[in-house]
Design an enzyme around this catalytic site. Structure first.
Site, short mmCIF file in Angstrom:
data_model
loop_
_atom_site.label_atom_id
_atom_site.label_comp_id
_atom_site.label_asym_id
_atom_site.label_seq_id
_atom_site.Cartn_x
_atom_site.Cartn_y
_atom_site.Cartn_z
N LYS A 69 -0.33 64.77 -57.44
CA LYS A 69 -0.02 64.71 -56.01
C LYS A 69 -1.32 64.62 -55.25
O LYS A 69 -2.27 65.34 -55.53
CB LYS A 69 0.71 66.00 -55.61
CG LYS A 69 1.20 65.98 -54.18
CD LYS A 69 2.52 65.24 -54.04
CE LYS A 69 2.87 64.94 -52.59
NZ LYS A 69 2.16 63.76 -52.04
N LYS A 93 -5.62 72.82 -55.40
CA LYS A 93 -4.86 73.06 -54.17
C LYS A 93 -3.38 73.32 -54.47
O LYS A 93 -2.79 74.27 -53.98
CB LYS A 93 -5.02 71.84 -53.25
CG LYS A 93 -4.53 72.06 -51.84
CD LYS A 93 -4.70 70.79 -50.99
CE LYS A 93 -6.15 70.34 -50.89
NZ LYS A 93 -6.33 69.26 -49.88
N LYS A 105 -5.58 61.58 -56.49
CA LYS A 105 -6.07 61.05 -55.22
C LYS A 105 -6.27 59.55 -55.37
O LYS A 105 -6.55 59.07 -56.48
CB LYS A 105 -7.42 61.69 -54.85
CG LYS A 105 -7.71 61.64 -53.37
CD LYS A 105 -6.96 62.76 -52.68
CE LYS A 105 -7.37 63.01 -51.27
NZ LYS A 105 -6.92 64.33 -50.82
N THR A 189 -0.76 70.43 -41.92
CA THR A 189 -2.08 70.81 -42.43
C THR A 189 -2.81 71.67 -41.41
O THR A 189 -3.35 72.73 -41.74
CB THR A 189 -2.92 69.57 -42.80
OG1 THR A 189 -2.09 68.65 -43.50
CG2 THR A 189 -4.11 69.94 -43.64
N ASN A 220 -5.90 64.25 -37.56
CA ASN A 220 -4.63 64.97 -37.71
C ASN A 220 -4.80 66.47 -37.96
O ASN A 220 -4.15 67.30 -37.33
CB ASN A 220 -3.83 64.32 -38.85
CG ASN A 220 -2.59 65.12 -39.21
OD1 ASN A 220 -2.59 65.86 -40.19
ND2 ASN A 220 -1.55 65.01 -38.41
N SER A 361 4.32 68.29 -47.99
CA SER A 361 4.67 67.10 -48.78
C SER A 361 5.64 67.47 -49.89
O SER A 361 6.57 66.72 -50.20
CB SER A 361 3.41 66.50 -49.41
OG SER A 361 2.77 65.63 -48.52
N1 GLU Z 1 -4.25 64.32 -48.22
C1 GLU Z 1 -3.79 65.67 -48.07
C2 GLU Z 1 -4.67 66.64 -48.83
O1 GLU Z 1 -5.83 66.40 -49.08
C3 GLU Z 1 -2.32 65.80 -48.39
C4 GLU Z 1 -1.93 65.42 -49.78
C5 GLU Z 1 -0.44 65.33 -49.99
O2 GLU Z 1 0.31 65.60 -49.08
O3 GLU Z 1 -0.07 64.99 -51.12
O4 GLU Z 1 -4.27 67.72 -49.16
#
Ligand code: GLU
Length: 427
Positions: A69, A93, A105, A189, A220, A361
């Site tokens: 994810k 995370k 990513k 976030t 954001n 998410s």
């Molecule tokens: N890009 C965001 C992060 O760095 C969200 C990632 C997601 O929702 O999968 O956590």
């Protein structure tokens, strides 16, 4: 920032905790590097009829706890190493937030401001055309990040659904409302950052109403962190700092009696650039890029990009700062960490502090799977609960082992990932 290699930094942070935990060599070898990565070229027909080829990436760091994810970044300075670092941090995370997902990513080397809307759509579809066999709701689920938007997620979901022949909203999250998105995802976030700040202030015995924050960024995450700090905690935000795409440099926008994020939003373009003339006319001071670091505040919130607090810049942190809340991924270098530690500043590490986005998410994916959608209040209440539990798990680990919050967050996360690998018989 040129000297910073984000992946070397992610590995250095991991190695330090792996030593403290006495982690087995084989386990270390698995976790120091991504399990899989894809590097690909994306041909796009531009509006003028020419073909341009963009470099794309997807890195799948670890999927022991569930499908990979993590977002897709569009940035001119994206490299394989930035994507590797960010994928690695996603594993930690998701584990620290205790959601059943792994870390991934993606990236594209492009400045989104140079593309028309139609070119963006073709680049989104092109990314999926290259990657669709290796992503999916049970394999790897992308999302937005720096430079990408809910609309782009909608296009990517559509392209994937066409290719597999089935409407598959759960292939990607951060989608627009009405297009499979979840209420609360936009603010998740930034609000998540504020839930952890609230818990940190409670832990430190500081009244949030008497606190001021300095925020780096106005994208954001920073926007909703600013709104949350003012409206949920009753504190004051003295500045935000952000990139000006016309001048290709950053500025800090300050107001001694507190910035008004709702007003600033009305004068910010879709790429996050604030209109300087309008800001000045409304009484904002426009200062240097790094001015946010030295503000006389209790809470510093770097919520833009990696590597902004370095061994040099962190020296300028004001003596009144009690908490650094990392809304961005990787904003603090190991040299800056040493300064924070020495000064006894309470750190809320990135992959805990900004886990609200991926947690929401996860809720979006759950709602897509059951095809039943929750109210905004339900989503935010679930998010608050997850973030609060995660904060206390890390804080308790820091207290019980007498370690710095970042190391404690790594300990909680590594422990959970290693346990999943053991249960699956990988190690
Ligand atoms: N890009 C965001 C992060 O760095 C969200 C990632 C997601 O929702 O999968 O956590």
């Amino acid at each position: 920032m040129a000297e910073l290699n984000a992946f070397a930094m992610a590995q250095q942070q991991f190695d330090e905790v792996a030593d403290q935990l006495g982690l087995d060599d084989g386990v270390r070898a698995i976790l120091r590097w991504p399990l899989r990565e894809y590097h690909f070229r994306i041909p796009v027909r531009m509006d003028d009829g020419t073909i341009k080829v963009f470099q794309g990436f997807r890195v799948q760091h670890n999927d022991a706890r569930g499908p990979c994810k993590g977002g897709i970044r569009w940035a001119a300075n994206e490299t394989a190493d930035t994507v590797r670092a960010l994928a690695t941090w996603m594993t930690w995370k998701c584990a620290v937030a205790d959601i059943p997902l792994g870390g991934g990513k993606g990236g594209v080397v492009v400045d989104p401001a140079t593309l028309s809307v139609a070119e963006k759509e073709r680049l989104c579809r092109g990314w999926v055309d290259q990657m669709w066999k290796n992503i999916g709701p049970r394999m790897d689920v992308p999302a937005p990040d720096v430079g990408t938007t809910p609309q782009m997620m909608g296009w990517m979901m559509d392209e994937y659904s066409k290719l597999v022949g089935n409407y598959t909203p759960g292939v990607i999250t951060g989608k627009p409302l009405g297009g499979g998105g979840s209420l609360g995802r936009t603010e998740a976030t930034g609000f998540g950052v504020i839930y952890t700040v609230r818990e940190a202030l409670k832990h430190l015995g500081i009244d949030p109403k008497r606190t001021r924050a300095s925020i780096h960024g106005f994208g954001n995450v920073a926007q909703y962190a600013a709104i949350g700090f003012i409206e949920m905690l009753g504190g004051q935000v003295v500045c935000v700092g952000c990139w000006d795409r016309h001048e290709r440099r950053a500025f800090t926008y300050s107001k001694d009696d507190g910035v008004d994020p709702h007003f600033l939003l009305t004068i910010t373009d879709q790429y996050g650039t604030i209109d300087k003339d309008k800001a000045a006319a409304a009484g904002y001071r426009i200062e240097d890029a790094d001015a946010w670091i030295s503000k006389d505040v209790e809470v510093l919130i770097p919520a833009a990009i990696e590597g902004v607090l370095t061994g040099e810049t962190a020296k300028a942190i004001h003596p009144n700062v009690k908490v650094v809340a990392e809304g961005a991924n990787g904003p603090t270098t190991p040299e800056a960490d040493a300064i924070l530690k020495e000064r006894g500043i309470f750190n809320i590490p990135d992959f805990l502090c900004n886990a609200g986005g991926v947690t929401c998410s996860y809720f979006e994916g759950v709602q897509n799977d059951m095809n039943f959608y929750w109210s905004r209040e339900e989503v935010l209440a679930k998010l608050d609960q997850k973030m609060t539990v995660a904060f206390h798990a890390v804080k308790d680990m820091a207290l019980s082992r007498g370690v710095y919050m970042r190391n404690a967050a790594y300990m909680v996360a590594i422990d959970r990932v290693v346990k999943a690998m053991q249960l699956r018989g990988w190690v």
